[in-house]
Design a protein around this motif. Structure first.
Motif, PDB file in Angstrom:
ATOM      1  N   UNK A  69       0.823  -1.216   0.000  1.00 39.96           N
ATOM      2  CA  UNK A  69       0.000   0.000   0.000  1.00 39.96           C
ATOM      3  C   UNK A  69       0.855   1.264   0.000  1.00 39.96           C
ATOM      4  N   UNK A  70       2.145   1.130  -0.181  1.00 37.23           N
ATOM      5  CA  UNK A  70       3.063   2.271  -0.098  1.00 37.23           C
ATOM      6  C   UNK A  70       2.616   3.409  -1.005  1.00 37.23           C
ATOM      7  N   UNK A  71       2.663   4.605  -0.464  1.00 35.52           N
ATOM      8  CA  UNK A  71       2.340   5.787  -1.249  1.00 35.52           C
ATOM      9  C   UNK A  71       0.858   6.091  -1.358  1.00 35.52           C
ATOM     10  N   UNK A  72       0.021   5.225  -0.808  1.00 31.20           N
ATOM     11  CA  UNK A  72      -1.421   5.473  -0.856  1.00 31.20           C
ATOM     12  C   UNK A  72      -1.901   5.805   0.553  1.00 31.20           C
ATOM     13  N   UNK A  73      -2.629   6.888   0.737  1.00 27.93           N
ATOM     14  CA  UNK A  73      -3.091   7.235   2.082  1.00 27.93           C
ATOM     15  C   UNK A  73      -4.117   6.228   2.599  1.00 27.93           C
ATOM     16  N   UNK A  74      -4.066   6.003   3.891  1.00 29.71           N
ATOM     17  CA  UNK A  74      -5.056   5.148   4.561  1.00 29.71           C
ATOM     18  C   UNK A  74      -5.834   6.059   5.502  1.00 29.71           C
TER      19      UNK A  74
END
Length: 117
Positions: A69-74
């Motif tokens: 999920x790197x680089x994607x906001x959670x």
């Protein structure tokens, strides 16, 4: 007369991203379903030991999940993990029933695992 369901999670942005750990269990599956019904919901990323081998007690497994999920906001993280019984051993109901190994297994899964996540 039915009362229309009040939208939940209104404080989250449009197309908010949700991560559910333990998504194959009853609670995790229900959370995925409920989040998916929200008008402002975006992507739902789910992890599960039974479906994709995610092991919250294995730092490498947790790191691999995070890397995916790197680089994607959670915007919402829901950890629906936990155990009550370990290897068929029921929880203690009195001080005489305390088994240190059983207690450590439960602590690993119910406290250490979510802390790693």
């Amino acid at each position: 007369m039915e009362n229309p369901a009040r939208p939940l999670l209104q404080s989250l942005p449009n197309d908010f991203r949700t991560v559910v750990i333990g998504a194959s269990g009853g609670i995790g599956a229900a959370v995925c379903e409920l989040v998916g019904q929200q008008a402002n919901a975006g992507e739902i990323i789910s992890f599960s030991r039974s479906r994709d081998g995610f092991d919250l007690l294995d730092e490498r497994s947790v790191a691999d999940g995070a890397a995916s999920m790197a680089g994607r906001p959670i915007h919402l993280l829901f950890c629906a993990t936990g155990i009550l019984t370990t290897e068929g051993r029921a929880p203690e109901k009195s001080m005489r029933q305390i088994d240190p190994d059983n207690m450590l297994d439960q602590f690993r899964t119910n406290a250490v695992g979510p802390a790693l996540v």
